[in-house]
Structures are given as C-alpha cells and as structure tokens.
Design an enzyme around this catalytic site. Structure first.
Site, PDB file in Angstrom:
ATOM      1  N   CYS A   1     -26.540  29.109  25.525  1.00 57.44           N
ATOM      2  CA  CYS A   1     -25.064  29.101  25.503  1.00 57.44           C
ATOM      3  C   CYS A   1     -24.639  27.839  26.251  1.00 57.44           C
ATOM      4  O   CYS A   1     -24.308  27.881  27.431  1.00 57.44           O
ATOM      5  CB  CYS A   1     -24.510  30.334  26.210  1.00 57.44           C
ATOM      6  SG  CYS A   1     -25.172  31.871  25.568  1.00 57.44           S
TER       7      CYS A   1
ATOM      8  N   ALA B   1     -22.365  25.079  25.630  1.00 54.50           N
ATOM      9  CA  ALA B   1     -21.115  24.302  25.667  1.00 54.50           C
ATOM     10  C   ALA B   1     -20.270  24.652  26.896  1.00 54.50           C
ATOM     11  O   ALA B   1     -20.225  25.824  27.282  1.00 54.50           O
ATOM     12  CB  ALA B   1     -20.304  24.590  24.402  1.00 54.50           C
TER      13      ALA B   1
ATOM     14  N   GLY C   1     -21.651  21.903  28.257  1.00 52.98           N
ATOM     15  CA  GLY C   1     -22.818  21.080  28.557  1.00 52.98           C
ATOM     16  C   GLY C   1     -23.031  20.732  30.025  1.00 52.98           C
ATOM     17  O   GLY C   1     -23.853  19.885  30.349  1.00 52.98           O
TER      18      GLY C   1
ATOM     19  N   CYS D   1     -20.701  33.797  35.230  1.00 55.96           N
ATOM     20  CA  CYS D   1     -19.726  33.509  36.295  1.00 55.96           C
ATOM     21  C   CYS D   1     -18.828  34.734  36.454  1.00 55.96           C
ATOM     22  O   CYS D   1     -17.637  34.621  36.677  1.00 55.96           O
ATOM     23  CB  CYS D   1     -18.936  32.233  36.014  1.00 55.96           C
ATOM     24  SG  CYS D   1     -18.058  32.253  34.457  1.00 55.96           S
TER      25      CYS D   1
HETATM   26  N1  SAM Z   1     -23.558  26.585  29.977  1.00 55.00           N
HETATM   27  C1  SAM Z   1     -22.228  26.028  29.785  1.00 55.00           C
HETATM   28  C2  SAM Z   1     -22.022  24.927  30.788  1.00 55.00           C
HETATM   29  O1  SAM Z   1     -22.668  24.930  31.838  1.00 55.00           O
HETATM   30  O2  SAM Z   1     -21.197  24.041  30.537  1.00 55.00           O
HETATM   31  C3  SAM Z   1     -21.143  27.078  29.861  1.00 55.00           C
HETATM   32  C4  SAM Z   1     -21.365  28.212  28.887  1.00 55.00           C
HETATM   33  S1  SAM Z   1     -20.045  29.364  28.822  1.00 55.00           S
HETATM   34  C5  SAM Z   1     -20.274  30.287  30.258  1.00 55.00           C
HETATM   35  C6  SAM Z   1     -20.596  30.474  27.598  1.00 55.00           C
HETATM   36  C7  SAM Z   1     -20.749  29.892  26.209  1.00 55.00           C
HETATM   37  O3  SAM Z   1     -21.348  30.875  25.389  1.00 55.00           O
HETATM   38  C8  SAM Z   1     -19.468  29.497  25.510  1.00 55.00           C
HETATM   39  O4  SAM Z   1     -19.496  28.132  25.197  1.00 55.00           O
HETATM   40  C9  SAM Z   1     -19.458  30.337  24.223  1.00 55.00           C
HETATM   41  O5  SAM Z   1     -18.994  29.616  23.107  1.00 55.00           O
HETATM   42  C10 SAM Z   1     -20.927  30.677  24.071  1.00 55.00           C
HETATM   43  N2  SAM Z   1     -21.256  31.913  23.338  1.00 55.00           N
HETATM   44  C11 SAM Z   1     -20.556  33.056  23.225  1.00 55.00           C
HETATM   45  N3  SAM Z   1     -21.232  33.957  22.491  1.00 55.00           N
HETATM   46  C12 SAM Z   1     -22.414  33.375  22.135  1.00 55.00           C
HETATM   47  C13 SAM Z   1     -23.539  33.772  21.354  1.00 55.00           C
HETATM   48  N4  SAM Z   1     -23.601  34.978  20.816  1.00 55.00           N
HETATM   49  N5  SAM Z   1     -24.548  32.878  21.198  1.00 55.00           N
HETATM   50  C14 SAM Z   1     -24.489  31.653  21.755  1.00 55.00           C
HETATM   51  N6  SAM Z   1     -23.445  31.215  22.474  1.00 55.00           N
HETATM   52  C15 SAM Z   1     -22.417  32.059  22.688  1.00 55.00           C
END
Ligand code: SAM
Length: 438
Positions: free
Chosen positions: A262, A264, A266, A390
C-alpha cells in the site's frame, strides 16, 4: 476577495460534497490572489472552525431561544465570528464582529445581520465568563470542550483513561508540525542545512529513538514548498517521524526484493529505497492508480530508480506464481502500510473526526486481514513482514495481528510497538514485525 469570504465559501462547499477540505483550500488558493498572510488567515479560519465545531455550536445554542442550529450557512458565519473572538489572539474582537456582520450583509443574510450582531456583541460583553465556561467544558464534557464525536472520546477514555485522552484531544486540535526527512540519495544533512540557510528556511533538530541524528528536521518557517529549490531538487521529503518506524523495522538491505503493498504516495517506499541505497528492487502497489502516480512523481523528484509501480493485485508473474497456479514466494520483505481509520493523524486531517463512523473500523479490519493473508503467500520463508497503520484503535492493530497469527502458525510476532502522540510527541502509529518460518 477577502480571506473571511473565501473561508465562508469553503465551509459551504465542504457541506455540499465529498471533497476533502484540504483540497478545497488548495483550489481556492490557486484561483485567488491572496497575499501569504491572508492565505494563512483563511486556512486558520477554515481549519479552526472545523476543529472547534462542537464547542462553537455549543456557544451558538446557548444564545438562541430554540437552541436549534441556524441555516447551515448562517451557522457557519456565527462559527467564524466566534472562532475569531475566542480562539484567535491577533484579531481584535470588535473587528471580528464587524467583519462577520459585513459578511452576513454581503451574503444571503442581510435580514439576519442584526441577529448575528446581537449574538457576537453579547459574547463580547461576557468574554471572561465565556472563556471560563469553555475551560470548564473541557473537564465536564470533553467531547464538546475539545470538539470531538462523543463515541470516539468515550472509546479512548475506556482505553487510556481521562487524562491521556484529554492530552490526545488537545494534540488533535493543535496545528501539526512539519517535518522533513533528508534524502541521502541526493545530499546529506550538512549540505542541506547550508542550502536551507540560503533559502531562509528555519528548522530545528529532531531526536527520537528509532532514527539516527540529522535524518529528520522540523521545518519552522519556509516559503511555499513547491517554490523552494531544495524541495524541487528532491533533497528532502515531508513526512512525520512516526512513519519512519515501520521502515526501520522492515530493515531493507541493498540488493533485496521488497514489496510495498500500500505504497501511495510513497513516503515509506522512498525511504526504503534510501536505506537500500537505490540498489535492488521495490515493487510498489496501491489500489488507487491515481495515487500511484504520486509515487512515480515522488520517486522522480527524489532520484529513486529501484521502484516499479503496480496497481494492487497485479504483481509480476514471476512473483505471483507458476502456470499451475501455486504461488511462488519471492519477496525478501513485505510492508503492509494498511488503509485504516487514521485516528493517529487527526491533527493533520481536520475533517476526519466528523466523517469517521464506528462501523468503518470493522470494514477496514476485513481489508487489513485480506492484505496480511495475501502477503503471507508471497513472502519468502525466513522473510520479514511488517504490518503498520496510523490508527490508534486496537481492533485495527494488535487484534488484527492476533487474528492473522491464529490462522498462520508458521508466522511469529517478533516485535510490536505503538507510537502515541501523548507519549512520543509524534503522529500515532502501530507497527508489528512478523517472521515467516516455512
Ligand atoms: N505507505 C504510504 C506512504 O508511506 O506514503 C501510505 C499508505 S496509506 C496509509 C494506505 C494506502 O493504501 C492508500 O494509498 C490506499 O490507496 C491504499 N489501499 C487501500 N486499499 C488497498 C488495497 N486493498 N490494496 C492496496 N492498497 C490499498
């Protein structure tokens, strides 16, 4: 247009749609010619009114005979006026009243201008007693005094007790600090600090036990980031220190193959690349193609070249399996920075507290478990699996990990830690490090 007028428009648009208020502000600033100081005031008014909404509404209800809310746009005007009187020091109270009454006259509330004037002037006459009443409210009715949903406050009180909950509520209502992580792929702290001095960036040193000295700095004041050469050149990334802990626990090594499930926008992906010195392979997935674009942009700006972006579920065939359909486990380490309720970052997401519902936590749990089960199949034997959120809610943290472990006997929990705003002075975060044994 003036900052108060724009603030009122943003509050109105916030009620109408699903767009995040942060985006509404960005759009409004892009379209207006506000001076930096006026932008600051506009942002402070919008965020302040949203943060303190419940306390502001309590003040309004005390002065209206029915106790009921006014028309939404009128309620917003009253909130704006009262916020300036009781929460902002730098605006003389009489100016706040005058500006709000003028705003009512210019908007759709010419007929109600006298009513607005009467409420606000009434409060000017009782300013000291009202300040006391607001302070008292924080103790007697913390969800109103600190302006949070009652269900969330009582959930936190059960978990941490009244005192720590009050500290958390205060943290959530305090404008967040800005932190920069030095991008050692392009520079080092010594060079960056010299450049920041030339660019009039004021900073402070940040120390925590989970990262080394001179990696993170608090930015105290700076011109808009997008215009700062050191930002454009990718010499740093803006992220809270709490977000580095999951990557530290992942402990990526140069040359390894890592999956960031997960990814984005980044923040963690690019820090993983930094620790790997850009050597090896990081597969960065996300369910949102739009947000994956942000990973691409951030990698480009920071000079990260070892990352491949992929939409969630679409992993390269050599990673997901063979023709017979059995899954081949090829990743040395996997990070799941799971989608969660975000209750640890409420000071940054001002609207979140009014959007979040208890049922949301259950729904997220199911996704979080799915992600863990998927990761389990594609991690190498002996590999490290990091689960992070978080969120401050045990249901999304230790309880998810417990359930996963009860279904996967070949995984062991090596370490688990919760970072809490009121003890660690950073955003809330949870990180569990698991190892696969066969
Ligand atoms: N790791 C990122 C960073 O440090 O910048 C932040 C990630 S954010 C907490 C969670 C991410 O999970 C979101 O970008 C969302 O789009 C993605 N997400 C939600 N459901 C998901 C799924 N089933 N599979 C993969 N990604 C998912």
């Amino acid at each position: 247009q003036k900052p108060r007028e724009i603030a009122a428009q943003i509050l109105r648009r916030r009620r109408q749609g699903a767009v995040f208020v942060e985006e509404l502000l960005e759009q409004a600033f892009a379209q207006s010619q506000l001076l930096p100081a006026d932008r600051g005031l506009c942002q402070e008014l919008v965020y302040g009114v949203i943060r303190w909404q419940a306390a502001l509404d309590w003040l309004i209800a005390r002065k209206t005979t029915s106790g009921r809310e006014q028309k939404p746009a009128l309620q917003d005007l009253l909130r704006l006026g009262l916020y300036q009187i009781f929460w902002l020091d730098r605006i003389p109270a009489h100016a706040a009243v005058h500006e709000t009454v003028e705003l009512a006259k210019r908007g759709d509330f010419r007929a109600q201008a006298g009513f607005v004037n009467a409420i606000l002037r009434g409060y000017l006459r009782e300013a000291d007693a009202t300040q006391q009443a607001l302070a008292e409210l924080k103790k007697t009715h913390p969800h109103i005094g600190w302006s949070h949903p009652a269900w969330l406050v009582s959930r936190w009180q059960k978990h941490w007790g009244a005192e720590k909950t009050a500290q958390l509520l205060e943290w959530n209502n305090t404008p967040p600090m800005t932190f920069a992580r030095v991008n050692t792929l392009k520079t080092d702290a010594e060079k960056l600090l010299v450049q920041w001095r030339d660019e009039n960036v004021e900073y402070d040193f940040v120390h925590r036990d989970w990262f080394e000295e001179n990696l993170v700095f608090e930015l105290k004041s700076h011109s808009p980031l997008a215009r700062l050469p050191s930002f454009q050149q990718g010499l740093f990334y803006i992220q809270d220190p709490s977000t580095l802990f999951a990557v530290r626990e992942l402990n990526p090594q140069p040359g390894e193959t890592i999956l960031d499930m997960c990814a984005a926008p980044g923040g963690k992906t690019t820090f993983i690349a930094q620790l790997m010195r850009n050597e090896g392979r990081i597969v960065a997935c996300d369910v949102s193609a739009g947000r994956l674009k942000l990973v691409e942009e951030n990698c480009a700006r920071l000079g990260v070249t070892c990352v491949e972006q992929r939409a969630a579920g679409i992993l390269p065939p050599e990673q997901t399996g063979t023709a017979s359909g059995t899954l081949a486990a090829r990743f040395d380490r996997v990070l799941i920075d799971a989608p969660c309720s975000n209750t640890g970052v409420m000071c940054r997401r001002v609207d979140l507290r009014w959007r979040i519902q208890p049922t949301e936590i259950e729904r997220l749990r199911a996704t979080q478990l799915c992600l863990l089960r998927r990761a389990a199949t594609i991690l190498k034997s002996g590999g490290t699996l990091i689960y992070s959120t978080c969120s401050l809610e045990p249901e999304e943290n230790s309880e998810v990990v417990k359930q996963f472990l009860s279904e996967h006997a070949h995984f062991k929990l090596e370490h688990e830690r919760e970072l809490l705003p009121f003890t660690d002075n950073v955003d809330g975060a949870f990180v569990a490090r698991l190892r696969k044994f066969s």
